[in-house]
Design a protein around this motif. Structure first.
Motif, PDB file in Angstrom:
ATOM      1  N   GLY A   1      10.140  17.690  -7.186  1.00  0.00           N
ATOM      2  CA  GLY A   1       9.054  16.974  -6.492  1.00  0.00           C
ATOM      3  C   GLY A   1       9.360  15.564  -6.239  1.00  0.00           C
ATOM      4  N   VAL A   2      10.446  15.290  -5.799  1.00  0.00           N
ATOM      5  CA  VAL A   2      11.056  13.934  -5.371  1.00  0.00           C
ATOM      6  C   VAL A   2      10.697  13.760  -4.108  1.00  0.00           C
ATOM      7  CG1 VAL A   2      13.004  12.322  -5.269  1.00  0.00           C
ATOM      8  CG2 VAL A   2      12.985  13.913  -6.949  1.00  0.00           C
ATOM      9  N   ASP A   3       9.853  12.446  -3.812  1.00  0.00           N
ATOM     10  CA  ASP A   3       9.385  12.153  -2.472  1.00  0.00           C
ATOM     11  C   ASP A   3      10.024  10.961  -2.018  1.00  0.00           C
ATOM     12  OD1 ASP A   3       7.829  10.719  -4.012  1.00  0.00           O
ATOM     13  OD2 ASP A   3       5.810  11.410  -2.843  1.00  0.00           O
TER      14      ASP A   3
ATOM     15  N   ALA B   1      10.326   1.733  -7.343  1.00  0.00           N
ATOM     16  CA  ALA B   1       9.738   2.801  -7.971  1.00  0.00           C
ATOM     17  C   ALA B   1       8.461   1.891  -8.757  1.00  0.00           C
ATOM     18  CB  ALA B   1      10.206   3.387  -9.208  1.00  0.00           C
ATOM     19  N   ARG B   2       8.726   0.772  -9.431  1.00  0.00           N
ATOM     20  CA  ARG B   2       7.417   0.329  -9.969  1.00  0.00           C
ATOM     21  C   ARG B   2       6.540  -0.478  -9.038  1.00  0.00           C
ATOM     22  NH1 ARG B   2       8.573   3.357 -13.352  1.00  0.00           N
ATOM     23  NH2 ARG B   2       9.316   2.766 -15.325  1.00  0.00           N
ATOM     24  N   LYS B   3       7.237  -0.869  -7.774  1.00  0.00           N
ATOM     25  CA  LYS B   3       6.306  -1.340  -6.440  1.00  0.00           C
ATOM     26  C   LYS B   3       5.361  -0.590  -5.967  1.00  0.00           C
ATOM     27  CE  LYS B   3       6.468  -5.337  -3.530  1.00  0.00           C
ATOM     28  NZ  LYS B   3       6.959  -6.725  -3.387  1.00  0.00           N
TER      29      LYS B   3
ATOM     30  N   GLU C   1       0.824  -1.270  -0.035  1.00  0.00           N
ATOM     31  CA  GLU C   1      -0.060  -0.078  -0.018  1.00  0.00           C
ATOM     32  C   GLU C   1       0.869   1.142   0.070  1.00  0.00           C
ATOM     33  OE1 GLU C   1      -2.606  -0.290   3.458  1.00  0.00           O
ATOM     34  OE2 GLU C   1      -3.831  -1.967   2.439  1.00  0.00           O
ATOM     35  N   THR C   2       2.164   1.236   0.184  1.00  0.00           N
ATOM     36  CA  THR C   2       3.044   2.245   0.139  1.00  0.00           C
ATOM     37  C   THR C   2       3.102   2.857  -1.186  1.00  0.00           C
ATOM     38  OG1 THR C   2       4.316   1.165   1.969  1.00  0.00           O
ATOM     39  CG2 THR C   2       5.450   3.104   0.678  1.00  0.00           C
ATOM     40  N   LYS C   3       2.878   4.095  -1.399  1.00  0.00           N
ATOM     41  CA  LYS C   3       2.743   4.929  -2.766  1.00  0.00           C
ATOM     42  C   LYS C   3       3.791   5.945  -2.765  1.00  0.00           C
ATOM     43  CE  LYS C   3       0.154   1.748  -4.661  1.00  0.00           C
ATOM     44  NZ  LYS C   3       0.959   0.756  -5.490  1.00  0.00           N
ATOM     45  N   PHE C   4       4.399   6.484  -3.877  1.00  0.00           N
ATOM     46  CA  PHE C   4       4.982   7.586  -4.007  1.00  0.00           C
ATOM     47  C   PHE C   4       4.829   8.278  -5.268  1.00  0.00           C
ATOM     48  CE2 PHE C   4       7.367   5.174  -0.969  1.00  0.00           C
ATOM     49  CZ  PHE C   4       7.666   5.879   0.119  1.00  0.00           C
ATOM     50  N   THR C   5       5.163   9.687  -5.173  1.00  0.00           N
ATOM     51  CA  THR C   5       5.004  10.269  -6.591  1.00  0.00           C
ATOM     52  C   THR C   5       6.132  10.232  -7.580  1.00  0.00           C
ATOM     53  OG1 THR C   5       3.644  12.069  -5.485  1.00  0.00           O
ATOM     54  CG2 THR C   5       4.714  12.622  -7.497  1.00  0.00           C
TER      55      THR C   5
ATOM     56  N   PHE D   1      10.759  18.872   1.969  1.00  0.00           N
ATOM     57  CA  PHE D   1      11.978  17.916   2.168  1.00  0.00           C
ATOM     58  C   PHE D   1      11.821  16.851   3.251  1.00  0.00           C
ATOM     59  CE2 PHE D   1      16.203  16.640   2.316  1.00  0.00           C
ATOM     60  CZ  PHE D   1      16.376  15.969   1.120  1.00  0.00           C
ATOM     61  N   ALA D   2      11.445  17.471   4.360  1.00  0.00           N
ATOM     62  CA  ALA D   2      11.458  16.548   5.853  1.00  0.00           C
ATOM     63  C   ALA D   2      10.488  15.732   5.474  1.00  0.00           C
ATOM     64  CB  ALA D   2      10.776  17.559   6.922  1.00  0.00           C
ATOM     65  N   ASN D   3       9.444  15.542   4.473  1.00  0.00           N
ATOM     66  CA  ASN D   3       8.745  14.584   4.400  1.00  0.00           C
ATOM     67  C   ASN D   3       9.152  13.456   3.370  1.00  0.00           C
ATOM     68  OD1 ASN D   3       6.617  15.696   5.928  1.00  0.00           O
ATOM     69  ND2 ASN D   3       6.004  17.113   4.441  1.00  0.00           N
ATOM     70  N   THR D   4      10.381  13.790   2.853  1.00  0.00           N
ATOM     71  CA  THR D   4      10.842  12.898   1.753  1.00  0.00           C
ATOM     72  C   THR D   4      11.255  11.503   2.587  1.00  0.00           C
ATOM     73  OG1 THR D   4      11.724  14.570   0.348  1.00  0.00           O
ATOM     74  CG2 THR D   4      12.989  12.474   0.332  1.00  0.00           C
ATOM     75  N   THR D   5      10.998  10.126   1.909  1.00  0.00           N
ATOM     76  CA  THR D   5      11.331   9.014   2.663  1.00  0.00           C
ATOM     77  C   THR D   5      12.604   8.669   1.970  1.00  0.00           C
ATOM     78  OG1 THR D   5       9.010   8.419   2.722  1.00  0.00           O
ATOM     79  CG2 THR D   5      10.690   6.609   2.761  1.00  0.00           C
TER      80      THR D   5
END
Length: 290
Positions: A196-198, A36-38, A5-9, A225-229
């Protein structure tokens, strides 16, 4: 294993054209593509070329050759050397880096340092210039950030949020080099925010850089930037327990390709070096292990 369920932009592949890419770079690229694909993230190709003295057009071409050979996809960024040069080089974003540096100067968050390499022996900055009050426009000086012991929140892909402090090796780190170019830590933040890298996937040797960048982002007040994983993967090591270095030697993708090795063989070599027994012949098969 990753939570489905983990999703990124967006994530990025960010090689430096300072040498021929090696198996360790290939591991990082493949993991980035697989994660990225996952997680549904788009992949940006960002070529970090601010160290202009070391940039070589052969190394730039090698980036495209390596990605295409390994069949690693990317969704955004240059497709060839011409597009890189004309549109995507970091030199096109100098105004943004300069704006961030100007903000630090106005905040009195930096100091000028004229120390030579010989004066900076060791892993930590000795603080030689921190109290000298040298003007920031002094020739042949770098800009260093005033740092303190504030806590840093680090968001990771597998462990959630942990609180940590800047390591000693990153105290008063450089944000502007003596050649007047922005240092890696600052340029990387500006680029990741701009695109917009997260999600950032990098080798565990760059863990101190991650903390430095989070610290700098806090100083600049860029909360996004603090929200970046972040995810820091293991390194591939040579027989003498040294990390792989860029060269045209036996671990470079260029060398292996010219020796007739297939992409599938290269992938299998990588996972074998990691101690993984499951056969892996592509980044898609690597994705199944995550």
């Amino acid at each position: 294993m990753l939570n489905n369920e983990t999703k990124f932009t967006r994530t990025r592949i960010a090689p430096t054209p300072s040498g021929y890419l090696h198996l360790g770079n290939a591991l990082s690229f493949a993991l980035t593509a697989a994660i990225a694909r996952k997680t549904g993230a788009k992949i940006l190709l960002r070529i970090d070329d601010l160290d202009q003295q070391r940039v070589n057009h052969l190394y730039v071409q090698d980036i495209f050759d390596t990605l295409n050979f390994l069949e690693i996809p990317w969704d955004e960024g240059p497709r060839n050397v011409i597009e890189y040069h004309d549109e995507w080089s970091q030199l096109h974003r100098m105004d943004m880096y300069d704006d961030a540096l100007q903000q630090l100067a106005e905040q009195r968050g930096v100091f000028a340092c004229k120390c030579s390499r010989s004066q900076l022996q060791g892993d930590s900055y000795p603080g030689n210039c921190i109290n000298k009050s040298l003007p920031l426009d002094t020739p042949e000086t770098a800009w260093r950030l005033y740092t303190d012991d504030r806590p840093i929140d680090l968001k990771t892909l597998t462990d959630g949020i942990t609180t940590i402090r800047l390591p000693e090796t990153m105290k008063n780190f450089v944000v502007k080099k003596k050649d007047n170019f922005p240092a890696y830590q600052l340029a990387s933040i500006v680029d990741d925010l701009h695109f917009g890298v997260d999600l950032v996937i990098r080798g565990e040797d760059l863990f101190p850089s991650t903390l430095a960048q989070l610290f700098l982002a806090d100083v600049l007040g860029v909360t996004a930037f603090a929200n970046t994983t972040f995810h820091h993967h293991p390194l591939l090591m040579e027989d003498d327990d040294k990390k792989l270095s860029k060269s045209a030697g036996s671990t470079s993708i260029k060398y292996l390709r010219e020796q007739g090795r297939t992409a599938a063989e290269v992938y299998q070599n990588i996972v074998s070096m990691l101690g993984i027994l499951t056969p892996v012949r592509s980044f898609k098969e690597l994705e199944q292990l995550l």
